[in-house]
Each structure stands twice: as C-alpha cells, then as structure tokens.
Scaffold this active site. Sequence first.
Site, PDB file in Angstrom:
ATOM      1  N   ASP A   1       0.669  -1.459   0.018  1.00 45.83           N
ATOM      2  CA  ASP A   1       0.033  -0.037  -0.030  1.00 45.83           C
ATOM      3  C   ASP A   1       0.811   1.191   0.016  1.00 45.83           C
ATOM      4  O   ASP A   1       0.295   2.187   0.609  1.00 45.83           O
ATOM      5  CB  ASP A   1      -0.921   0.201   1.222  1.00 45.83           C
ATOM      6  CG  ASP A   1      -1.923  -1.362   1.190  1.00 45.83           C
ATOM      7  OD1 ASP A   1      -2.338  -1.762   0.024  1.00 45.83           O
ATOM      8  OD2 ASP A   1      -2.083  -1.631   2.360  1.00 45.83           O
TER       9      ASP A   1
ATOM     10  N   LYS B   1       1.784   2.125  -5.136  1.00 46.43           N
ATOM     11  CA  LYS B   1       2.441   1.554  -6.378  1.00 46.43           C
ATOM     12  C   LYS B   1       1.285   1.796  -7.412  1.00 46.43           C
ATOM     13  O   LYS B   1       1.648   2.121  -8.594  1.00 46.43           O
ATOM     14  CB  LYS B   1       2.569   0.090  -6.148  1.00 46.43           C
ATOM     15  CG  LYS B   1       3.506  -0.284  -5.073  1.00 46.43           C
ATOM     16  CD  LYS B   1       3.551  -1.841  -4.828  1.00 46.43           C
ATOM     17  CE  LYS B   1       2.404  -2.542  -4.373  1.00 46.43           C
ATOM     18  NZ  LYS B   1       2.188  -2.212  -3.206  1.00 46.43           N
TER      19      LYS B   1
ATOM     20  N   GLY C   1      -4.534  -4.229  -3.603  1.00 45.10           N
ATOM     21  CA  GLY C   1      -5.551  -3.296  -3.862  1.00 45.10           C
ATOM     22  C   GLY C   1      -4.796  -1.940  -4.407  1.00 45.10           C
ATOM     23  O   GLY C   1      -4.196  -1.164  -3.418  1.00 45.10           O
ATOM     24  N   HIS C   2      -4.794  -1.600  -5.434  1.00 50.81           N
ATOM     25  CA  HIS C   2      -3.992  -0.595  -5.991  1.00 50.81           C
ATOM     26  C   HIS C   2      -5.017   0.570  -6.587  1.00 50.81           C
ATOM     27  O   HIS C   2      -6.003   0.479  -7.437  1.00 50.81           O
ATOM     28  CB  HIS C   2      -3.287  -1.040  -7.301  1.00 50.81           C
ATOM     29  CG  HIS C   2      -2.374  -1.978  -6.845  1.00 50.81           C
ATOM     30  ND1 HIS C   2      -1.413  -2.734  -7.756  1.00 50.81           N
ATOM     31  CD2 HIS C   2      -1.784  -2.622  -5.578  1.00 50.81           C
ATOM     32  CE1 HIS C   2      -0.611  -3.520  -7.246  1.00 50.81           C
ATOM     33  NE2 HIS C   2      -0.882  -3.477  -5.940  1.00 50.81           N
TER      34      HIS C   2
ATOM     35  N   GLN D   1       1.962  -6.299  -3.527  1.00 47.28           N
ATOM     36  CA  GLN D   1       2.291  -6.754  -2.111  1.00 47.28           C
ATOM     37  C   GLN D   1       3.689  -5.797  -2.076  1.00 47.28           C
ATOM     38  O   GLN D   1       3.993  -4.902  -2.810  1.00 47.28           O
ATOM     39  CB  GLN D   1       2.564  -8.101  -1.840  1.00 47.28           C
ATOM     40  CG  GLN D   1       1.181  -8.855  -1.707  1.00 47.28           C
ATOM     41  CD  GLN D   1       0.381  -9.141  -2.756  1.00 47.28           C
ATOM     42  OE1 GLN D   1       0.949  -9.803  -3.712  1.00 47.28           O
ATOM     43  NE2 GLN D   1      -0.737  -8.845  -2.800  1.00 47.28           N
TER      44      GLN D   1
HETATM   45  P1  GDP Z   1      -0.722   0.279  -3.415  1.00 50.01           P
HETATM   46  O1  GDP Z   1      -1.320  -1.016  -3.146  1.00 50.01           O
HETATM   47  O2  GDP Z   1       0.863   0.376  -3.221  1.00 50.01           O
HETATM   48  O3  GDP Z   1      -1.263   0.691  -4.853  1.00 50.01           O
HETATM   49  O4  GDP Z   1      -1.384   1.458  -2.573  1.00 50.01           O
HETATM   50  P2  GDP Z   1      -3.017   1.652  -2.258  1.00 50.01           P
HETATM   51  O5  GDP Z   1      -3.591   2.045  -3.442  1.00 50.01           O
HETATM   52  O6  GDP Z   1      -3.452   0.372  -1.529  1.00 50.01           O
HETATM   53  O7  GDP Z   1      -2.913   2.729  -1.034  1.00 50.01           O
HETATM   54  C1  GDP Z   1      -2.232   3.787  -1.355  1.00 50.01           C
HETATM   55  C2  GDP Z   1      -3.280   5.002  -0.793  1.00 50.01           C
HETATM   56  O8  GDP Z   1      -2.476   6.203  -0.721  1.00 50.01           O
HETATM   57  C3  GDP Z   1      -4.414   5.434  -2.005  1.00 50.01           C
HETATM   58  O9  GDP Z   1      -5.676   5.624  -1.175  1.00 50.01           O
HETATM   59  C4  GDP Z   1      -3.602   6.346  -2.686  1.00 50.01           C
HETATM   60  O10 GDP Z   1      -4.729   7.056  -3.441  1.00 50.01           O
HETATM   61  C5  GDP Z   1      -3.065   7.277  -1.384  1.00 50.01           C
HETATM   62  N1  GDP Z   1      -1.732   8.109  -2.014  1.00 50.01           N
HETATM   63  C6  GDP Z   1      -0.897   7.672  -3.099  1.00 50.01           C
HETATM   64  N2  GDP Z   1      -0.011   8.442  -2.918  1.00 50.01           N
HETATM   65  C7  GDP Z   1      -0.242   9.344  -2.148  1.00 50.01           C
HETATM   66  C8  GDP Z   1       0.316  10.789  -1.653  1.00 50.01           C
HETATM   67  O11 GDP Z   1       1.367  11.057  -1.977  1.00 50.01           O
HETATM   68  N3  GDP Z   1      -0.466  11.647  -0.613  1.00 50.01           N
HETATM   69  C9  GDP Z   1      -1.460  11.074  -0.527  1.00 50.01           C
HETATM   70  N4  GDP Z   1      -2.342  11.753   0.374  1.00 50.01           N
HETATM   71  N5  GDP Z   1      -2.068  10.067  -0.792  1.00 50.01           N
HETATM   72  C10 GDP Z   1      -1.591   9.149  -1.520  1.00 50.01           C
HETATM   73  P1  IMO Z   2      -0.796  -4.463  -2.226  1.00 47.49           P
HETATM   74  O1  IMO Z   2      -0.591  -4.818  -3.707  1.00 47.49           O
HETATM   75  C1  IMO Z   2      -0.876  -4.735   2.235  1.00 47.49           C
HETATM   76  C2  IMO Z   2      -0.917  -8.934   3.732  1.00 47.49           C
HETATM   77  C3  IMO Z   2      -2.087  -9.141   4.410  1.00 47.49           C
HETATM   78  C4  IMO Z   2      -1.566 -10.196   5.497  1.00 47.49           C
HETATM   79  C5  IMO Z   2      -0.324 -10.923   4.641  1.00 47.49           C
HETATM   80  C6  IMO Z   2      -0.802 -12.254   3.984  1.00 47.49           C
HETATM   81  O2  IMO Z   2      -2.029  -3.739  -2.304  1.00 47.49           O
HETATM   82  O3  IMO Z   2       0.165  -3.499  -1.555  1.00 47.49           O
HETATM   83  P2  IMO Z   2      -2.507 -12.795   1.992  1.00 47.49           P
HETATM   84  O4  IMO Z   2      -4.046 -12.730   1.849  1.00 47.49           O
HETATM   85  O5  IMO Z   2      -1.504 -12.135   0.819  1.00 47.49           O
HETATM   86  O6  IMO Z   2      -2.178 -14.583   2.287  1.00 47.49           O
HETATM   87  O7  IMO Z   2      -2.134 -12.115   3.448  1.00 47.49           O
HETATM   88  O8  IMO Z   2      -0.109  -9.949   3.451  1.00 47.49           O
HETATM   89  N1  IMO Z   2      -1.208  -8.481   2.326  1.00 47.49           N
HETATM   90  C7  IMO Z   2      -1.090  -6.997   1.995  1.00 47.49           C
HETATM   91  N2  IMO Z   2      -0.834  -6.209   2.619  1.00 47.49           N
HETATM   92  N3  IMO Z   2      -1.037  -4.579   0.510  1.00 47.49           N
HETATM   93  C8  IMO Z   2      -1.135  -5.853   0.106  1.00 47.49           C
HETATM   94  O9  IMO Z   2      -1.295  -5.531  -1.367  1.00 47.49           O
HETATM   95  C9  IMO Z   2      -1.156  -7.032   0.659  1.00 47.49           C
HETATM   96  N4  IMO Z   2      -1.445  -8.234   0.023  1.00 47.49           N
HETATM   97  C10 IMO Z   2      -1.400  -9.002   1.311  1.00 47.49           C
HETATM   98  O10 IMO Z   2      -2.728  -8.116   5.167  1.00 47.49           O
HETATM   99  O11 IMO Z   2      -0.617  -9.517   6.430  1.00 47.49           O
HETATM  100 MG    MG Z   3      -2.868  -1.561  -1.664  1.00 49.11          MG
END
Ligand code: GDP
Ligand code: IMO
Ligand code: MG
Length: 424
Positions: free
Chosen positions: A13, A16, A40-41, A223
């Site tokens: 998270d 990416k 979850g991207h 991840q």
């Molecule tokens: P990912 O799994 O690495 O793609 O990241 P996620 O989407 O799960 O979580 C990142 C969260 O941070 C999302 O809600 C993005 O919209 C938000 N985000 C990304 N970059 C920034 C930033 O520079 N500032 C803020 N405030 N939010 C950001």
């Molecule tokens: P993105 O791509 C954050 C974590 C779960 C748990 C562990 C194992 O959005 O960064 P699983 O269901 O994969 O067997 O769970 O990994 N986990 C993540 N945490 N971002 C993710 O993906 C994750 N995918 C798995 O919360 O701790």
């Molecule tokens: Mg994510």
Amino acid sequence: MPSKVVVGVQWGDEGKGKVIDILASRADVVVRSQGGNNAGHTVKSGGEVYKLHLIPSGILYKGVKCYIGCGVVIDPQDILREIDGLSERGIDCSNLRIDPRAHIIMPWHRRLDGLSERALGESQIGTTGRGIGPCYMDKYERSGIRLYDLVHDEIFTRKAAAVGALKNRIITQIYGGEPLDVPAIIEEYREYAKRLAPYVDDVSVLTYNAIREGKDILFEGAQATLLDIDFGTYPFVTSSHPVSGGAAIGAGVGPGELGEIIGVAKAYTTRVGAGPFPTELNDETGDLIRNRGQEFGTTTGRPRRTGWFDAVLIRHAVRVNGLDCLAVNKFDTLSGLETLKVCVAYKKPDGTLLTEYPCDINELKDASPVYEEIGGFSGDISTCKAFDELPQACRDYIEFLEKFCGCPIKMVGVGPSREQVLER
Ligand code: GDP
Ligand code: IMO
Ligand code: MG
C-alpha cells in the site's frame, strides 16, 4: 523508455498503483507477475477513483496492453467482476491477456484460508482471506488447477472433482468445517471459463515479442518486499515473491529484460495484518497519520497500523531488489508534525545494534528502534508542482531519507492524483 519494474518496499500500500499509472502513460505494455486479488491498487484520475485488484494499473490508457503473467493467482469470479466494473465505467479491457499457466483460486482455497487462520488463533497472519496462500500451496504441491485447465472443460471437470473431494475431506475432517458442493462449483466455474477464454494467451511469448519490437514494458509489482515469502517477516508474509526477481519468473522473461528497478515507499510506514513492526506508533501521532493519510485497507477496509519511516527495512529492500531509485509518497500526510523520526538501526536488549534487517523475526523480539530526528515541515504541499516549490524543511527530510536509505528518491508524492508527483 527502457523496461521498468515497480515494487513495493515496505509492507504494501505504498502507492504503487499511482506510480504505475503515471509510468504507464509512457509504456506500451504493463505486466502483473505475482500475487492475486489480495492486492488493492488505487488510481486517481480525472476526479475518478479506481481500485484495481488483479487487472494491471495500465488499463486506464486505451493503447496500453495489460498482461497477467503465470506467477499470478486468479480468482475467476473476482476478475470478471473487475472487468465488468471497469466496462460499466467506460474502461475497455479488450487489451487484457492472462497466461494459461496462472493458477486458479477455487472456493476451497478461500474456505481453507479462513479455517487455517481460525486454527492459528492468536498467531494468525491476518490474511486478506482471498485464498492466496492455499492456492500457492497447491501450485507448489503440483496439484493446482491452472487457467489452461479451466478453459479445457474435460480436464477441468476431472481435476476439480478429484481435488474438490480431497479438499472437502480436509475441510471437514481436519478443520471440522462445512463441505463444499463440488458439482455446483464445477458448473459455476464452467461459466467463468467461457467468459475468460478470449483473454487467455501466452504472456511469456507476448512480452518477449514486445521487447524484441522495442516496446516499453512496465512490470507491476503487488504486495511488497517485507511481505515476500523469503525476504519478508516470515511467517507474517504473503505466499509469492513481490521482490523484483519475482517479476522475471512471474512474467516469463529473463532477468536481463527487467531494466530499471523502482521501489515505492511511503514517507512513513504502514502495515495491515499481523507481524513485527518495529517503528509502530500506538499513540496520537500514529492515529493522526492513520486519519490524515486515510490509512484503511484498499482490499479489506481494515485500519492500517502506522509508524515512522524505517531506513533499515528500506536498505534491505535496496539490496534484495537491486533498486535503482525510490518513489516516496504521502509527504503531504506528515505536514504539521513538529519532529520527524527515521529508524536507522534496532537495539537488542543486550545492547547489540542490528543494522541489517534480521533473517528471522525472533531477532526483533524486544529490540527497539534507534532513531535519528529532523525538524518537520508545515503548510499545504499538495499543490506544489516542482521539487523546488517544497518547503526547505521538506526537502531536508527527503535528503535525510536518501542518506539513510542509500538510494536516490526520484519521485516525491504530495497527494493521491497523477499530477501530485514531483519528478526529480
Ligand atoms: P498500492 O497498493 O501500493 O497501490 O497502494 P494503495 O492504493 O493500497 O494505497 C495507497 C493510498 O494512498 C491510496 O489511497 C492512494 O490514493 C493514496 N496515495 C498515493 N500517493 C499519495 C500521496 O502522495 N499522498 C496522499 N495523500 N495519498 C496518496
Ligand atoms: P498491495 O499490492 C498490504 C498482507 C495481508 C497479510 C499478509 C498475508 O495492495 O500492496 P494474504 O492474503 O496475501 O495471504 O495475506 O499479507 N497483504 C497486503 N498488505 N497490501 C497488499 O497488497 C497486501 N497483500 C497481502 O494483510 O498481512
Ligand atoms: Mg494496496
């Protein structure tokens, strides 16, 4: 643009999705190579928010081809739901291709994910419950069902009936759970097979040919490094290889094709699920970061644990991924904090200093973070359009991070939108 790999370097998270969306505007192909719908991207574009789980974050660009490699595990129902959801919003998924070698998540994988977590009690991993671990277990045990099998009805029916019967014995006799209706599952999955068939193609061949044609390839990591099955905080990890090396195997290309390796981090640290987190803040500052940064899981909605930036962990990621540079997001979230801390080592109770991320989490037991501090910055930085527009104290913090990570920060995130990334 040469090929690029984007990997998470903390516990996921890191933003990416946003970085991939930006780089995809200059790419021809985006390839996902591991993980599943545990990811979850988030991509924010033109006031719209897209939460992608399996489909590569390049899908918003009409001309970009999106491939899902053999290293990914596919939940057929979920990917079809994602395709339908995007289509309803006017996003065309006809450029999507999925490798027939990719393994299929079956309902027994989800059921066993929940049951094994329940059996672990207090030691549970806190998985996303999507059946990821049990699906990879079958893959490596060599009993899994691949997309190739799914779209060949006779093979699928035979395999699913045999594997399903065995899984029901495990579900009922080992875990005391409710058995699944295997014939009904086979019928249901037959329908998914029909709908997925047009997307099936050899992603290794497609990617290789695209490289030979001089196309720009972007490998999308899911991840993150500290969730890697080998290099993460085992056993509190996921069941795949989110590190850059995983991209070669999971897409089906040689490691020499990967090009520039970009690690994505946050300006602080978060983690969902259980496991060690040395710089975790169980205090007002941690709550403030969570609320201001909207740190709630994209896939499960769980509140994310929050803490200071950990440079020991990033140095580990620099090494195991061979990072060329970092993209660091969410500096805007830290604005207004008087002091910022960066962990540079861990101190064990006997006084020993750990400067490398340990091989086993037991080494972290009772270890405390050693911090370096720097003054914080204030003001709304989310509207800054160039690095030079950032307050001096913010630029100092960025250089402070670079110094302790040993890696240049080339992208600075100041907000969730495409436009809110300052490239250096
Ligand atoms: P990912 O799994 O690495 O793609 O990241 P996620 O989407 O799960 O979580 C990142 C969260 O941070 C999302 O809600 C993005 O919209 C938000 N985000 C990304 N970059 C920034 C930033 O520079 N500032 C803020 N405030 N939010 C950001
Ligand atoms: P993105 O791509 C954050 C974590 C779960 C748990 C562990 C194992 O959005 O960064 P699983 O269901 O994969 O067997 O769970 O990994 N986990 C993540 N945490 N971002 C993710 O993906 C994750 N995918 C798995 O919360 O701790
Ligand atoms: Mg994510």
